[in-house]
Scaffold this motif. Structure first.
Motif, short mmCIF file in Angstrom:
data_model
loop_
_atom_site.label_atom_id
_atom_site.label_comp_id
_atom_site.label_asym_id
_atom_site.label_seq_id
_atom_site.Cartn_x
_atom_site.Cartn_y
_atom_site.Cartn_z
N TYR A 63 4.71 47.48 -8.12
CA TYR A 63 5.11 46.21 -7.31
C TYR A 63 5.13 46.41 -6.00
N ARG A 64 6.10 47.17 -5.52
CA ARG A 64 6.44 47.20 -4.02
C ARG A 64 5.09 47.80 -3.32
N ALA A 65 4.32 48.73 -3.90
CA ALA A 65 3.16 49.17 -3.21
C ALA A 65 2.18 48.18 -3.19
N VAL A 66 1.99 47.18 -4.01
CA VAL A 66 1.06 46.28 -4.13
C VAL A 66 1.57 45.09 -2.75
N VAL A 67 2.70 44.83 -2.97
CA VAL A 67 3.45 44.00 -1.85
C VAL A 67 3.18 44.58 -0.63
N ALA A 68 3.42 45.89 -0.34
CA ALA A 68 3.47 46.48 1.16
C ALA A 68 1.96 46.60 1.37
N GLN A 69 1.01 46.68 0.56
CA GLN A 69 -0.46 46.85 1.02
C GLN A 69 -1.15 45.38 1.16
N ALA A 70 -0.42 44.31 0.58
CA ALA A 70 -1.34 43.01 0.60
C ALA A 70 -1.44 42.54 1.93
N SER A 71 -2.63 41.79 2.33
CA SER A 71 -2.89 41.38 3.27
C SER A 71 -2.07 40.03 3.86
N THR A 92 21.79 32.13 1.49
CA THR A 92 22.34 32.50 2.94
C THR A 92 20.90 32.31 3.71
N LEU A 93 19.53 32.13 3.24
CA LEU A 93 18.25 32.34 3.63
C LEU A 93 17.97 33.51 4.51
N ALA A 94 18.79 34.63 4.04
CA ALA A 94 18.43 35.99 4.67
C ALA A 94 17.32 36.47 4.07
N ILE A 95 16.42 37.21 4.88
CA ILE A 95 15.39 37.69 4.52
C ILE A 95 15.62 39.29 3.96
N LEU A 96 15.64 39.42 2.61
CA LEU A 96 15.86 40.74 2.29
C LEU A 96 14.90 41.82 2.33
N GLU A 97 13.50 41.38 2.19
CA GLU A 97 12.46 42.34 2.20
C GLU A 97 11.30 41.49 2.93
N ALA A 98 10.40 42.15 3.66
CA ALA A 98 9.15 41.59 4.03
C ALA A 98 8.06 42.64 4.08
N ASN A 99 7.11 42.20 3.72
CA ASN A 99 5.98 43.17 3.86
C ASN A 99 5.56 43.27 5.24
N GLN A 100 4.76 44.34 5.59
CA GLN A 100 3.96 44.52 6.99
C GLN A 100 3.16 43.59 7.28
#
Length: 222
Positions: free
Chosen positions: A138-146, A156-164
C-alpha cells in the motif's frame, strides 16, 4: 508351705507351629535366630539388648514392602527367637502410582498447551507478516501514485503522511521535520473551511479546495 522351686513350661516353635500361626494371622510368619545374618542391623542390635518383654520393630526393606520383627526373650532376658512377617506398602504404592499419574497428566497437558501456543504463535506471525506485506504494498502504491495523497489526523488536522506527488504540488521537496498542518496548504477561507468540514466526514464525495504552495501561490485542487 515354703516354695520348693519354679515350674517351667516350654513349647518348641517348629515349622508346623509357624504354619498354624501363619494360617491364623493370614500372613506368612518366619522364625529366625537372634543372630541370623539376614536380619537388619537394627533388629540384631535390639536382640542383643536384655529385655523382659517382647519388642516389635518395623523396618522398610524396599519401597513396596516392610518387615515387622518381634524379638521374644527367654527367662533370662536374652533374645531367644525373632518372628518376622512382611507386608506390602499398599498405601505407599498407591500414592506413588497417583503421583506418577498426576506427573504424566501434567506433562501431557504442558505438551498440549505448548502445541496450542505454538500454533497460535505461528498463525499470529503469519498474520503480522501478511499485514506488513500488505502495508508495504500500500505504501509503495501511495508513494508512486501521480495524485497527491495525504493522511490527516482529524482531531488536530496534522498531516501525518504525504506522498511525493502532494509535496511536489505544494512546493515541498520533502515533508518538513516540524510537520505540516492541513491549514498550511489549505488555508481557512470561504472555499476551504466548509469544504474541509464536509470533506473530513466519512464518504466519497469530492470537494473543491484552494491549495496554497510553499511560495504562497494559490491553485485549485480537488
Amino acid at each position: 508351705a515354703p516354695t520348693r522351686g519354679t515350674l517351667l513350661f516350654g513349647r518348641a516353635l517348629d515349622d508346623e507351629v509357624l504354619e498354624r500361626l501363619s494360617a491364623a494371622a493370614g500372613i506368612k510368619v518366619h522364625g529366625l535366630a537372634p543372630d541370623d545374618r539376614g536380619l537388619p542391623d537394627a533388629v540384631r542390635a535390639a536382640a542383643a539388648r536384655p529385655r523382659s518383654r517382647p519388642e516389635a520393630l518395623t523396618v522398610i526393606e524396599r519401597e513396596d514392602r516392610t518387615a515387622t520383627h518381634l524379638v521374644i526373650p527367654d527367662i533370662t532376658g536374652s533374645a531367644a527367637l525373632v518372628l518376622r512377617v512382611t507386608e506390602p506398602r499398599r498405601v505407599f504404592v498407591r500414592g506413588m502410582e497417583t503421583i506418577n499419574y498426576l506427573v504424566y497428566v501434567a506433562f501431557v497437558m504442558c505438551l498440549l498447551f505448548g502445541a496450542i501456543a505454538l500454533v497460535l504463535w505461528l498463525r499470529l506471525t503469519r498474520h503480522w507478516a501478511q499485514r506488513n506485506e500488505s502495508e508495504a504494498r500500500y505504501r509503495a502504491v501511495v508513494a508512486q501514485a501521480s495524485e497527491g495523497i495525504v493522511l490527516v489526523d482529524p482531531a488536530t488536522l496534522a498531516i501525518l503522511e504525504a506522498n511525493q506527488a502532494f509535496l511536489d504540488n505544494a512546493g515541498y521537496a520533502r515533508q518538513p521535520e516540524a510537520g505540516l498542518n492541513l491549514a498550511d496548504v489549505f488555508p481557512p477561507g470561504p472555499v476551504n473551511t466548509p469544504a474541509l468540514t464536509k470533506g473530513l466526514l466519512p464518504g466519497d464525495r469530492p470537494v473543491e479546495l484552494k491549495l496554497r504552495t510553499r511560495g504562497g501561490e494559490t491553485s485549485d485542487a480537488e
